[in-house]
Design an enzyme around this catalytic site. Sequence first.
Site, PDB file in Angstrom:
ATOM      1  N   ARG A   1      -9.716   0.622   8.543  1.00 35.19           N
ATOM      2  CA  ARG A   1      -9.277  -0.817   8.978  1.00 35.19           C
ATOM      3  C   ARG A   1     -10.613  -1.581   9.362  1.00 35.19           C
ATOM      4  O   ARG A   1     -10.182  -2.355  10.034  1.00 35.19           O
ATOM      5  CB  ARG A   1      -8.094  -0.856   9.756  1.00 35.19           C
TER       6      ARG A   1
ATOM      7  N   ARG B   1      11.279  -0.709  11.546  1.00 32.62           N
ATOM      8  CA  ARG B   1      10.343  -0.564  12.495  1.00 32.62           C
ATOM      9  C   ARG B   1       9.917  -1.607  13.484  1.00 32.62           C
ATOM     10  O   ARG B   1      10.321  -2.696  13.405  1.00 32.62           O
ATOM     11  CB  ARG B   1       8.865  -0.602  11.859  1.00 32.62           C
TER      12      ARG B   1
ATOM     13  N   ARG C   1      12.461  -5.516   5.580  1.00 34.60           N
ATOM     14  CA  ARG C   1      12.741  -4.183   5.146  1.00 34.60           C
ATOM     15  C   ARG C   1      13.293  -3.344   6.059  1.00 34.60           C
ATOM     16  O   ARG C   1      13.422  -3.563   7.276  1.00 34.60           O
ATOM     17  CB  ARG C   1      11.250  -3.867   4.869  1.00 34.60           C
TER      18      ARG C   1
ATOM     19  N   LYS D   1       0.985  -1.207   0.095  1.00 33.07           N
ATOM     20  CA  LYS D   1      -0.003  -0.085   0.148  1.00 33.07           C
ATOM     21  C   LYS D   1       0.748   1.019  -0.057  1.00 33.07           C
ATOM     22  O   LYS D   1       0.699   2.019  -0.891  1.00 33.07           O
ATOM     23  CB  LYS D   1      -1.011   0.171   1.331  1.00 33.07           C
TER      24      LYS D   1
ATOM     25  N   ARG E   1      -0.617  -8.672  13.288  1.00 36.75           N
ATOM     26  CA  ARG E   1      -1.392  -7.587  12.491  1.00 36.75           C
ATOM     27  C   ARG E   1      -1.938  -8.547  11.193  1.00 36.75           C
ATOM     28  O   ARG E   1      -3.128  -7.763  10.944  1.00 36.75           O
ATOM     29  CB  ARG E   1       0.027  -6.793  11.760  1.00 36.75           C
TER      30      ARG E   1
HETATM   31  P1  AP5 Z   1       4.836  -1.685   1.717  1.00 33.27           P
HETATM   32  O1  AP5 Z   1       4.623  -0.757   0.662  1.00 33.27           O
HETATM   33  O2  AP5 Z   1       5.411  -0.920   2.930  1.00 33.27           O
HETATM   34  O3  AP5 Z   1       3.726  -2.470   2.167  1.00 33.27           O
HETATM   35  P2  AP5 Z   1       2.278  -1.793   3.179  1.00 33.27           P
HETATM   36  O4  AP5 Z   1       0.923  -2.392   2.717  1.00 33.27           O
HETATM   37  O5  AP5 Z   1       2.362  -0.257   3.170  1.00 33.27           O
HETATM   38  O6  AP5 Z   1       2.766  -2.379   4.664  1.00 33.27           O
HETATM   39  P3  AP5 Z   1       2.705  -1.923   5.997  1.00 33.27           P
HETATM   40  O7  AP5 Z   1       3.576  -2.716   6.955  1.00 33.27           O
HETATM   41  O8  AP5 Z   1       3.050  -0.415   5.976  1.00 33.27           O
HETATM   42  O9  AP5 Z   1       1.236  -1.830   6.351  1.00 33.27           O
HETATM   43  P4  AP5 Z   1       0.620  -2.111   7.612  1.00 33.27           P
HETATM   44  O10 AP5 Z   1      -0.890  -1.838   7.422  1.00 33.27           O
HETATM   45  O11 AP5 Z   1       0.755  -3.160   8.657  1.00 33.27           O
HETATM   46  O12 AP5 Z   1       1.124  -0.815   8.501  1.00 33.27           O
HETATM   47  P5  AP5 Z   1       0.700   0.605   8.854  1.00 33.27           P
HETATM   48  O13 AP5 Z   1       1.534   1.597   8.876  1.00 33.27           O
HETATM   49  O14 AP5 Z   1      -0.710   1.044   8.116  1.00 33.27           O
HETATM   50  O15 AP5 Z   1       5.915  -2.818   1.484  1.00 33.27           O
HETATM   51  C1  AP5 Z   1       6.156  -3.749   2.180  1.00 33.27           C
HETATM   52  C2  AP5 Z   1       7.656  -4.247   1.554  1.00 33.27           C
HETATM   53  O16 AP5 Z   1       7.430  -4.985   0.530  1.00 33.27           O
HETATM   54  C3  AP5 Z   1       8.634  -3.202   1.352  1.00 33.27           C
HETATM   55  O17 AP5 Z   1      10.062  -3.479   1.570  1.00 33.27           O
HETATM   56  C4  AP5 Z   1       8.334  -2.844  -0.179  1.00 33.27           C
HETATM   57  O18 AP5 Z   1       9.458  -2.482  -0.821  1.00 33.27           O
HETATM   58  C5  AP5 Z   1       8.117  -4.375  -0.599  1.00 33.27           C
HETATM   59  N1  AP5 Z   1       7.237  -4.472  -1.679  1.00 33.27           N
HETATM   60  C6  AP5 Z   1       6.294  -3.586  -1.841  1.00 33.27           C
HETATM   61  N2  AP5 Z   1       5.257  -4.088  -3.187  1.00 33.27           N
HETATM   62  C7  AP5 Z   1       5.974  -4.910  -3.515  1.00 33.27           C
HETATM   63  C8  AP5 Z   1       6.047  -5.912  -4.914  1.00 33.27           C
HETATM   64  N3  AP5 Z   1       4.929  -5.730  -5.604  1.00 33.27           N
HETATM   65  N4  AP5 Z   1       6.855  -7.027  -4.831  1.00 33.27           N
HETATM   66  C9  AP5 Z   1       7.940  -7.194  -4.073  1.00 33.27           C
HETATM   67  N5  AP5 Z   1       8.277  -6.424  -3.025  1.00 33.27           N
HETATM   68  C10 AP5 Z   1       7.395  -5.352  -2.644  1.00 33.27           C
HETATM   69  O19 AP5 Z   1       0.172   0.218  10.354  1.00 33.27           O
HETATM   70  C11 AP5 Z   1       1.209  -0.066  11.521  1.00 33.27           C
HETATM   71  C12 AP5 Z   1       0.266  -0.022  12.582  1.00 33.27           C
HETATM   72  O20 AP5 Z   1      -0.462   1.029  13.114  1.00 33.27           O
HETATM   73  C13 AP5 Z   1      -1.005  -1.142  12.759  1.00 33.27           C
HETATM   74  O21 AP5 Z   1      -0.533  -2.168  13.034  1.00 33.27           O
HETATM   75  C14 AP5 Z   1      -1.813  -0.371  13.925  1.00 33.27           C
HETATM   76  O22 AP5 Z   1      -1.501  -0.662  15.147  1.00 33.27           O
HETATM   77  C15 AP5 Z   1      -1.651   0.990  13.545  1.00 33.27           C
HETATM   78  N6  AP5 Z   1      -2.528   1.492  12.648  1.00 33.27           N
HETATM   79  C16 AP5 Z   1      -2.424   2.387  11.554  1.00 33.27           C
HETATM   80  N7  AP5 Z   1      -3.551   2.673  10.769  1.00 33.27           N
HETATM   81  C17 AP5 Z   1      -4.645   2.028  11.799  1.00 33.27           C
HETATM   82  C18 AP5 Z   1      -5.922   2.339  11.805  1.00 33.27           C
HETATM   83  N8  AP5 Z   1      -6.636   2.624  10.558  1.00 33.27           N
HETATM   84  N9  AP5 Z   1      -6.642   1.949  12.788  1.00 33.27           N
HETATM   85  C19 AP5 Z   1      -6.046   1.351  13.868  1.00 33.27           C
HETATM   86  N10 AP5 Z   1      -4.810   1.086  13.747  1.00 33.27           N
HETATM   87  C20 AP5 Z   1      -3.919   1.523  12.818  1.00 33.27           C
END
Ligand code: AP5
Length: 216
Positions: A87, A160, A126, A13, A171
Amino acid sequence: MDIILLGPPGAGKGTQAQRLVDRRGMVQLSTGDMLRAAVKAGTPVGLKAKAVMEAGELVSDAIVSALIGEHLDQSAGKGAIFDGFPRTQHQAEALDILLGERGRALSHVIELGVDEEALVERITGRFTCATCSAPYHDRFKPTKVEGTCDVCGGHEFKRRPDDNEQTVRTRMAEYRAKTAPILPYYEERGLVSRVDGMASVEEVAAQIDRILDSAR
Ligand code: AP5
């Protein structure tokens, strides 16, 4: 154009949101980034969110919906990419209200379909440059010279705290239990398109471009 990128942790994402920012001038609204900034700054929200995030659980609906409300107007006239929000069903409904109050509405919900086991490797490998935030991966995108950032030459890197395997699995369980069930809410309105999130970054980007460029 206001869109949601929906998918489990590591689905890509953030990667795809950044490309849309660069190519289309849209504004990325990532609740994960907002929460990490709050934790770093030690704000009251950050103090509440820190332990919850490190456990891989969801921060309260009230906190994240308020964060989106505070940042939403940054995307006026440019289009928002909601990354990691909503979410839960409650968040989905809160987003509709926030957009409706501004005379805006979602145009696309793009679901990144992925294989969860592959995602564990994606996430646990990562890391980013501590100086310029350039993204790397132990296996898929290592630095050209070990220990040196390709972009700024920095020597310090960070991971992270929630990117360890146990937290990643929590997660993912949270995604299955609370986030995937909101899809029908958007399917009923004909908003959902699916892309193959296991394809290369460029191919996923091309699939998203086709969706955004197609007349609805
Ligand atoms: P990346 O693009 O970083 O993936 P992502 O989907 O953004 O993953 P995140 O880990 O950031 O998502 P998340 O939803 O767990 O975290 P968030 O910060 O929202 O890609 C991942 C890796 O893969 C990278 O190394 C990239 O280079 C590689 N990659 C990407 N695409 C690829 C491809 N096609 N092929 C190969 N490699 C690829 O949330 C963190 C925490 O915050 C949550 O656990 C929760 O506690 C809290 N939180 C955040 N939002 C909320 C909410 N709305 N409600 C409640 N709690 C929340």
